[in-house]
Design a protein around this motif. Structure first.
Motif, short mmCIF file in Angstrom:
data_model
loop_
_atom_site.label_atom_id
_atom_site.label_comp_id
_atom_site.label_asym_id
_atom_site.label_seq_id
_atom_site.Cartn_x
_atom_site.Cartn_y
_atom_site.Cartn_z
N LYS A 15 41.09 55.16 82.70
CA LYS A 15 42.49 55.09 83.13
C LYS A 15 42.60 55.79 84.47
N VAL A 16 43.34 55.18 85.39
CA VAL A 16 43.56 55.75 86.72
C VAL A 16 45.07 55.89 86.89
N GLU A 17 45.54 57.12 87.17
CA GLU A 17 46.98 57.32 87.33
C GLU A 17 47.28 58.42 88.32
N ILE A 18 48.43 58.31 88.95
CA ILE A 18 48.88 59.31 89.92
C ILE A 18 49.39 60.53 89.15
N LEU A 19 48.96 61.70 89.57
CA LEU A 19 49.41 62.94 88.95
C LEU A 19 50.71 63.43 89.60
N PRO A 20 51.47 64.26 88.88
CA PRO A 20 52.72 64.79 89.45
C PRO A 20 52.44 65.64 90.69
N PRO A 21 53.45 65.83 91.54
CA PRO A 21 53.27 66.67 92.73
C PRO A 21 52.86 68.08 92.34
N ALA A 22 52.14 68.74 93.24
CA ALA A 22 51.68 70.12 93.04
C ALA A 22 51.73 70.84 94.38
N GLU A 23 51.71 72.15 94.34
CA GLU A 23 51.62 72.95 95.56
C GLU A 23 50.13 73.12 95.87
N ARG A 24 49.78 73.03 97.16
CA ARG A 24 48.38 73.14 97.56
C ARG A 24 48.27 73.91 98.86
N ILE A 25 47.18 74.67 98.98
CA ILE A 25 46.88 75.31 100.26
C ILE A 25 45.40 75.13 100.57
N SER A 26 45.13 75.10 101.85
CA SER A 26 43.77 75.17 102.37
C SER A 26 43.61 76.62 102.81
N LEU A 27 42.63 77.31 102.26
CA LEU A 27 42.47 78.74 102.48
C LEU A 27 41.10 79.04 103.09
#
Length: 194
Positions: free
Chosen positions: A34-46
């Protein structure tokens, strides 16, 4: 000349603007994947030197991993090792990792990339075969166990790959490539079922 009475004009209501998730609601199910879009999340490049890792780990509430291809998760926040001084931090609990890093005086660079990325879940018995339809990464459990993470490619797009369970992966890609990556994975899921 008589002065015209000044009329109070109410300011025009500004239109409500909301960012809609790229590919929101798209999902496909094949026999084994199964391939599905996940809900939005907060992300940072550190990015940070070794001397700053302890302070950043404390602020983020998750110990930044120091070994290649590893990740650490705690309370909805996951830190993925991408290089000797580079991590990708995902927060699915609605907290702001960028704000947490802003409290740290130690040398580091934290950049919010939440709206740049889209996350796609690939799950099922054929999940590894689906991803391997366009990714050269060895996804056997010995080489890529649960919690393993790496920056790699899928077809012509760069992705960040995280194994979340024996038969489940999180694929992070840039929003501008998300339709390509989703379509590639969808075709891979159909092929994995053959």
């Amino acid at each position: 000349m008589a002065k015209a009475a000044a009329k109070k004009v109410a300011p025009a209501a500004s239109p409500s603007v909301g960012r809609r998730s790229a590919l929101a609601g798209r999902a496909i199910s094949a026999t084994d994947a199964k391939v599905e879009i996940l809900p939005p999340a907060e992300r940072i490049s550190l990015r940070a030197p070794e001397a700053s890792v302890a302070a950043l780990s404390k602020a983020l509430g998750v110990t930044l991993p120091k070994k290649p291809k590893t990740s650490v998760s705690k309370a909805g926040r996951t830190a993925l090792w991408l290089g000797p001084d580079e991590w990708f931090v995902i927060d699915e609990a609605g907290n702001d990792p960028l704000a947490a890093c802003a409290t740290v005086a130690a040398l580091h660079s934290a950049v919010g990339v939440s709206h740049r990325n889209v996350a796609i879940a690939v799950t099922g018995a054929g999940a590894a075969a689906t991803i391997n339809s366009g990714c050269p990464q060895d996804l056997s459990l010995d080489a890529f166990p649960v919690g393993a993470a790496s920056r790699t490619i899928l077809g012509k797009a760069e992705i960040v790959l995280l194994r979340t369970a024996v038969d489940a992966f999180r694929v992070e890609c840039w929003r501008s490539f998300s339709d390509y990556v989703f379509t590639f994975l969808s075709e891979g899921a159909r092929d994995a079922a053959v």
